[in-house]
Design a protein around this motif. Sequence first.
Motif, PDB file in Angstrom:
ATOM      1  N   GLN A  57       0.827  -1.200   0.000  1.00 23.64           N
ATOM      2  CA  GLN A  57       0.000   0.000   0.000  1.00 23.64           C
ATOM      3  C   GLN A  57       0.870   1.262   0.000  1.00 23.64           C
ATOM      4  O   GLN A  57       0.569   2.249  -0.685  1.00 23.64           O
ATOM      5  N   ASN A  59       3.897   1.518  -1.238  1.00 26.88           N
ATOM      6  CA  ASN A  59       4.508   1.657  -2.563  1.00 26.88           C
ATOM      7  C   ASN A  59       3.502   2.111  -3.613  1.00 26.88           C
ATOM      8  O   ASN A  59       3.863   2.826  -4.557  1.00 26.88           O
ATOM      9  N   GLU A  60       2.260   1.725  -3.460  1.00 31.68           N
ATOM     10  CA  GLU A  60       1.227   2.244  -4.364  1.00 31.68           C
ATOM     11  C   GLU A  60       1.063   3.745  -4.181  1.00 31.68           C
ATOM     12  O   GLU A  60       0.927   4.498  -5.142  1.00 31.68           O
ATOM     13  N   ALA A  63       4.121   5.603  -5.824  1.00 38.09           N
ATOM     14  CA  ALA A  63       4.459   5.359  -7.228  1.00 38.09           C
ATOM     15  C   ALA A  63       4.700   6.697  -7.921  1.00 38.09           C
ATOM     16  O   ALA A  63       3.924   7.641  -7.745  1.00 38.09           O
ATOM     17  N   LYS A  66       0.953   8.162 -11.984  1.00 41.11           N
ATOM     18  CA  LYS A  66      -0.377   7.576 -11.925  1.00 41.11           C
ATOM     19  C   LYS A  66      -1.022   7.698 -13.297  1.00 41.11           C
ATOM     20  O   LYS A  66      -0.841   8.703 -13.998  1.00 41.11           O
TER      21      LYS A  66
END
Length: 234
Positions: A57, A59-60, A63, A66
């Motif tokens: 979560q 690392n999401e 990121a 997007k």
Amino acid sequence: MRRCRFACVGALLLALLLTGCGKAGTAPEDGGADFSETEQVETPEAADALTVKEIAQVNEAFAPFKERENVSYVNSVCSFFTSYYERPEDLDLVEFLRYMGIGGTVEDEAEFQALKGAGGWPFQGVDSLDRMPVPIHRYRRTELDAYLEEHADITTADLTNVPESSGELVYLPETDAFYNFTSDAGPGMFICEAGRWEGKLLVLTGGGKELTLEAAEDGRYLFRSFLPLEEAEI
């Protein structure tokens, strides 16, 4: 035994990133997110390791890009990964703004002419805006202060590394704004490999780096330090 002192790591970090998502232009109007289906994960009361799911979560949330409607948007919170600092006041403003992805672009000839007269103007042979080889990105101090306050609880007045106007970052007093010149997108990167709670501090490590966030009472995650791991352990 864990208790739900903080909300879901993933939901709050995703909320944090969504307040700072943009491309080198205009951020999408539909910038919100529905977390009604997000599973609530209890975070530890004392120092404790993050689970594999929680690391994913994180690392999401961090990121660098997007995707929305086949368009890539820069994750502007990744600007906090472009320099090392023991406290956010010491981050490198030139690197912080280099690929930030928020703010506006100069489209007015009068503003361009004012920039030409500013200290450090790097395009001496360019006499009009339509001849610029790269976009000119504008970061108004009021907008930058609001962003820094939201994510680090500081403003530009607190920064210790604000350089003189130069070819990498021009400051224009008339608009009280900073300007830089990039045509590509290379945001900072941090990939979390492990994490642990130390009271209200969330300490994340990965790639030989250590990132420390603080969980504020209002639900925000504030950037507190970003260091090479060997320095962070001293």
